[in-house]
Design an enzyme around this catalytic site. Structure first.
Site, short mmCIF file in Angstrom:
data_model
loop_
_atom_site.label_atom_id
_atom_site.label_comp_id
_atom_site.label_asym_id
_atom_site.label_seq_id
_atom_site.Cartn_x
_atom_site.Cartn_y
_atom_site.Cartn_z
N CYS A 61 81.63 117.43 89.83
CA CYS A 61 82.09 116.10 90.21
C CYS A 61 82.79 116.12 91.57
O CYS A 61 82.13 116.30 92.59
CB CYS A 61 82.97 115.54 89.11
N HIS A 90 80.20 117.13 83.14
CA HIS A 90 81.35 117.78 82.52
C HIS A 90 81.18 117.62 81.01
O HIS A 90 80.07 117.46 80.55
CB HIS A 90 82.67 117.23 83.06
#
Lengths: 494, 245
Positions: free
Chosen positions: B95, B195
Site C-alpha cells: 500500500c 493486506h
C-alpha cells in the site's frame, strides 16, 4: 404534534409491533420507516422529553456506559428513553423514542440516554439537541468504514459543536484524542509544528494555555484513573503515538493500556488534564467484577462493580462523569452503578446446562485485548469459542486480528482445553492462533455458529468456564441461537 | 544455523492494516523452517546500510505518515534502499510503502510527493476508495497460483513499460481498477495493495520471500523444506471459493 409526525409515529409503531410479533427486535427498521414519513419525527419526539438528553459516543464502552448512566437515572426516579440494544445509528435512536411514545405522541420518558455511533454524532445531535454528552475513548476500529482515526475524532467534535455553549461533556482525561476535545483548537500550532518540529512560538503559547481553557464552547468534565499500580504498560498502535494537534510523539509517564495514560505532548504542550471524577485506588480486578475507590466532586465511596475488567472501570467513570454533568446526587450514582449488570453481550454471564458461560463482544484490537486480559484474570480451566464475521457491521477488513494479542493465550495454553474458531472467517482465526504459537492440536474450525456452540458446550467439563467471544453480527446471531434455546430473553426485554 | 535478518521499516508509523501479521508470518515460518531470525526496527532518521538485511517489510499508513516517510526517503534512506534492491534485497512493500517506492504520488490537490523510483510505477489520488477482498493470479512461482488479500486505497497506481505486475486481478480492483493488474515485481522486491494480513494466508508467498533471501545470502546452499500448511491453505481456499463462486 402535527399530523405528519403522528402518521410517522403510527407507521413506526406498527412496524415495531409487527417486528416483535414475528420475534424480531426491530431496533432500526421502525425508525427508518417513521423517518421516511416525517424526517422531523426524532426532533419532534426529542423536544417533548422534559429532562433533555445525554448522548454517549466513542469507540469502546458506549453500550455499557449508557446502561450504567441509565441505571443511575432510574435509581434517581427518572423514566429513561434508551436504545439499550446498541442500535446506535440515527434510525436506532429514533426507534427508541417510537417505542417509548404513546400512540397520541406523548413521550413517557422523562430523560434520554442515547448511545450514538461516532459517524452519526452530527445528525443525531442536530435533531436531539442533547444537554450533555459523554465520550468514552478513541481506538482504531473499522478502517473500512471510518477511515483514519483523526476523522472519527473530527466527526465527534462536529457533533459536540451542536451542543449549546457551556454544555457539560464528560471526557476521558487519559485518552489524548478524547481530552483534546475539551481543548481549544489551535490551527497555528499544527502549522508551526509541521514547519519546524522543534516547536515554534505558537506551540509555546499553546503549552501555556493548556487544555480546557479559553475558547472552548463546551464545559469538560474529565474522568480518569489515578491508580498507577493497575498500569499494564501495553502499547497501542501507531495512529495515536503522535499528537493529533501537532504531530510530535506523546511522552508517557504512565500507560494504563494502549494510549490511555498520563501523557504529555512536548510539541504543543497538550497535557493530560486533571480529572474531576476518578478511581483513586483499585482494590480488586476479577473475572466477575471489580472494587475501587471512586472520587467525585460531591464526595467519594468504595464502589463495587458487577462488571469485570479495567475497561469497565473506565466505563463506570464515564457514566459517573455523565451523571455529574446531569447534576445527579452521589447516592443515586452509588446505587445505580452497583445495581448495573453487564450490558447486552458484554461479558454477559449465562448458565447453560449447568455450565458457566460468558458472552463478550470483541470488535477491535484494544477491546479484544482487554477481554482476553479479563478471560485470563482467573486460573480456572477454560474453553473458548471465538467467532469472527466480516459483514459491514463487523468491519469487512479483518486484518485487525493481527493486532490482537493472541500470544497471551498461547502463553497460558496449559489452562485452555480448546479454542473453537467460528463465523464467516473462522479459518483465518485458526491461522492467527497458529501464528500466535497456540498448539494446533487444540484449535478446531466450525464456521457454523450453532454447531460451534453445541460442540463448545459438549466439551466443557463441570467447573470449567466457557467463553464465547464474537464480533458484532456474530454476537447477534449467537444471542438469537441462545434465545431460541431459552437461555436468553428476547432482545427488546434486555 | 542459517540466519535471516528481517528489517521492519517504520513499524511505528506504518502498521494500520495488520502489517504486524506479515512480520509474524515471516518470523514464525523462518523458525519452523529451522532458521535463526533477527528482526530490526528501522525508523525515521535512522541511517542504515540496507544491504545487511535479507528481507525488508514496509506497510501502509495514513496521509501524515506518508509525508513524513517521503521526506525521510528523500533525505536519509533513499539511495541506500535503492542500492540494496539492486543488490537483490527481498522486499515486501504494501500500500503506502508500495506507492512511495514508485516514481511519485500525486495527491488530490495536485501536489507530487516524490518516490524512490525503484519501481517503474506512479500513483495518482482518485476520487473514491477501492475497498474489499481481492483474489489475484500470479506467475511468480513458475506455475499460476492465487494470492488472497484485502485492499483499501484511493491511490491509482499505473505501471510503466519496464514494470512487471505481480499478477492479474480475478476479483477486486488491483492497482487502479482499470487494467486488471495488481502489484509489481522488480528483482526480489514486491509492491502490492494486498493486506489482510497478506503473508499468513499466502504461505507460498512467504516461503518464496524466504527462499529468495536465502539464495541471495547462501547462494542456493540452503533449501526450504515443506511445512504442514493445512490451516493456512484452508483459510486461503475458503476465500478463493467465496470470492470466485
Amino acid at each position: 404534534m402535527g399530523l405528519r409526525s403522528l402518521l410517522a409515529l403510527w407507521a413506526g409503531k406498527l412496524v415495531l409491533w409487527a417486528a416483535r410479533a414475528v420475534g424480531r427486535a426491530g431496533s432500526s427498521l421502525p425508525g427508518r420507516v417513521a423517518r421516511l414519513v416525517d424526517p422531523g419525527i426524532l426532533t419532534a419526539l426529542a423536544a417533548r422529553t422534559p429532562g433533555g438528553h445525554a448522548v454517549i459516543t466513542g469507540t469502546n464502552g458506549k453500550t455499557t456506559t449508557a446502561k450504567m448512566l441509565a441505571g443511575i437515572l432510574a435509581v434517581a426516579g427518572q423514566r429513561v428513553v434508551h436504545n439499550r440494544a446498541g442500535a446506535n445509528l440515527i434510525a436506532g435512536v429514533t426507534t427508541a423514542f417510537l417505542a417509548d411514545a404513546t400512540w397520541s405522541g406523548r413521550v413517557r420518558g422523562s430523560v434520554g440516554v442515547l448511545e450514538v455511533d461516532e459517524a452519526s454524532m452530527g445528525a443525531t445531535c442536530r435533531e436531539v439537541r442533547p444537554r450533555a454528552a459523554v465520550v468514552t475513548n478513541f481506538f482504531r476500529d473499522q478502517l473500512d468504514r471510518y477511515g483514519e482515526l483523526a476523522n472519527t475524532v473530527e466527526l465527534v467534535r462536529r457533533g459536540l459543536d451542536r451542543l449549546a455553549p457551556g454544555s457539560p461533556v464528560a471526557l476521558n482525561a487519559d485518552d489524548p484524542l478524547c481530552a483534546v476535545l475539551g481543548a481549544p483548537a489551535i490551527p497555528e500550532v499544527a502549522a508551526a509544528a509541521e514547519a519546524a518540529p522543534q516547536a515554534g512560538a505558537a506551540a509555546a503559547r499553546a503549552a501555556e494555555a493548556g487544555p480546557g481553557e479559553a475558547g472552548t464552547a463546551i464545559r469538560p468534565v474529565y474522568y480518569g484513573l489515578e491508580d498507577t499500580e493497575v498500569a499494564t504498560g501495553e502499547e497501542g498502535t501507531a495512529d495515536v503515538r503522535h499528537c493529533i494537534r501537532c504531530g510530535r510523539p506523546y511522552e508517557y509517564e504512565v500507560r494504563y493500556y494502549a494510549h490511555l495514560g498520563r501523557y504529555r505532548c512536548p510539541g504543543c504542550g497538550l497535557t493530560r488534564p486533571r480529572p474531576q471524577v476518578y478511581a483513586r485506588k483499585v482494590y480488586e480486578l476479577g473475572p466477575r467484577g471489580s472494587t475501587f475507590e471512586l472520587v467525585t466532586p460531591m464526595g467519594s465511596f468504595l464502589c463495587r462493580l458487577q462488571v469485570p475488567g479495567l475497561y469497565n472501570i473506565y466505563n463506570a467513570l464515564a457514566a459517573v462523569a455523565g451523571a455529574v454533568a446531569l447534576g445527579l446526587d452521589l447516592e443515586a450514582i452509588r446505587r445505580g452503578l452497583e445495581s448495573t449488570g453487564t450490558a447486552f453481550g458484554r461479558m454477559e454471564r449465562l448458565e447453560i446446562r449447568g455450565r458457566e458461560v460468558f458472552l463478550a463482544l470483541v470488535k477491535n484490537p484494544v477491546g479484544y485485548n482487554e477481554v482476553l486480559r479479563t478471560v485470563l484474570s482467573t486460573d480456572a480451566r477454560k474453553n473458548l469459542v471465538l467467532c469472527l464475521n466480516d459483514l459491514a457491521a463487523d468491519g469487512t477488513d479483518i486484518s485487525w486480528i493481527w493486532d490482537v494479542n493472541f500470544e497471551a493465550l498461547a502463553e497460558r495454553e496449559a489452562e485452555i482445553n480448546f479454542i473453537l474458531c467460528s463465523g464467516l472467517r473462522a479459518e483465518e482465526l485458526a491461522v492467527r492462533l497458529k501464528y500466535a504459537g497456540f498448539p494446533t492440536s487444540k484449535i478446531s474450525v466450525e464456521p457454523d455458529l450453532g454447531r460451534a456452540l453445541e460442540q463448545g458446550l459438549a466439551f466443557v467439563r463441570p467447573g470449567e468456564l466457557l467463553y464465547i467471544l464474537p464480533t458484532y453480527t456474530a454476537m447477534l446471531q449467537m444471542r438469537e441461537i441462545l434465545r431460541r434455546q431459552g437461555h436468553l430473553p428476547p432482545l427488546w426485554e434486555v | 544455523m542459517p540466519k535471516i535478518r528481517v528489517c521492519n521499516l517504520y513499524p511505528e508509523l506504518l502498521n494500520i492494516y495488520g502489517d504486524r501479521g506479515n512480520t509474524i508470518a515471516v518470523v514464525q515460518r523462518a523458525r519452523w523452517h529451522g532458521l535463526e531470525v533477527e528482526v530490526t526496527d528501522v525508523t525515521l532518521g535512522d541511517r542504515v546500510d540496507f544491504r545487511q538485511f535479507d528481507i525488508l517489510l514496509i506497510g501502509g499508513g495514513q496521509d501524515r505518515e506518508q509525508r513524513l516517510i517521503a521526506e525521510d526517503f528523500a533525505r536519509v534512506k533513499g539511495s541506500s534502499l535503492h542500492e540494496a534492491v539492486l543488490d537483490g534485497l527481498v522486499v515486501l512493500a504494501i500500500c503506502g510503502g508500495y506507492q512511495l517506492m514508485g516514481r511519485y504520488y500525486q495527491t488530490a490537490d495536485g501536489a507530487q510527493l516524490p518516490g524512490l523510483s525503484i519501481f517503474d510505477a506512479w500513483t495518482e489520488a482518485g476520487p473514491t476508495r477501492m475497498v474489499g477482498n481481492v483474489v489475484v493470479e500470479t506467475e511468480l512461482f513458475g506455475e499460476p497460483r492465487t494470492l488472497v488479500g484485502f485492499e483499501n486505497h484511493s491511490g491509482r497506481t499505473f505501471l510503466g513499460p519496464t514494470a512487471r505486475p505481480l499478477g492479474r486481478v480475478l476479483k477486486g480492483h488491483g492497482n487502479n481498477g482499470q487494467d486488471g493488474r495488481e502489484g509489481v515485481v522488480y528483482r526480489n522486491a514486491i509492491g502490492t495493495y494486498l493486506h489482510g494480513s497478506l503473508l499468513p494466508k499466502n504461505p507460498h508467498l512467504t516461503d518464496w520471500l524466504l527462499q529468495r533471501a536465502l539464495d541471495r545470502r547462501y547462494g542456493g546452499e540452503v533449501q526450504l523444506g515443506r511445512l504442514d500448511d493445512t490451516i493456512e491453505e484452508r483459510a486461503h481456499a475458503a476465500m478463493v471459493r467465496r470470492l470466485l463462486r
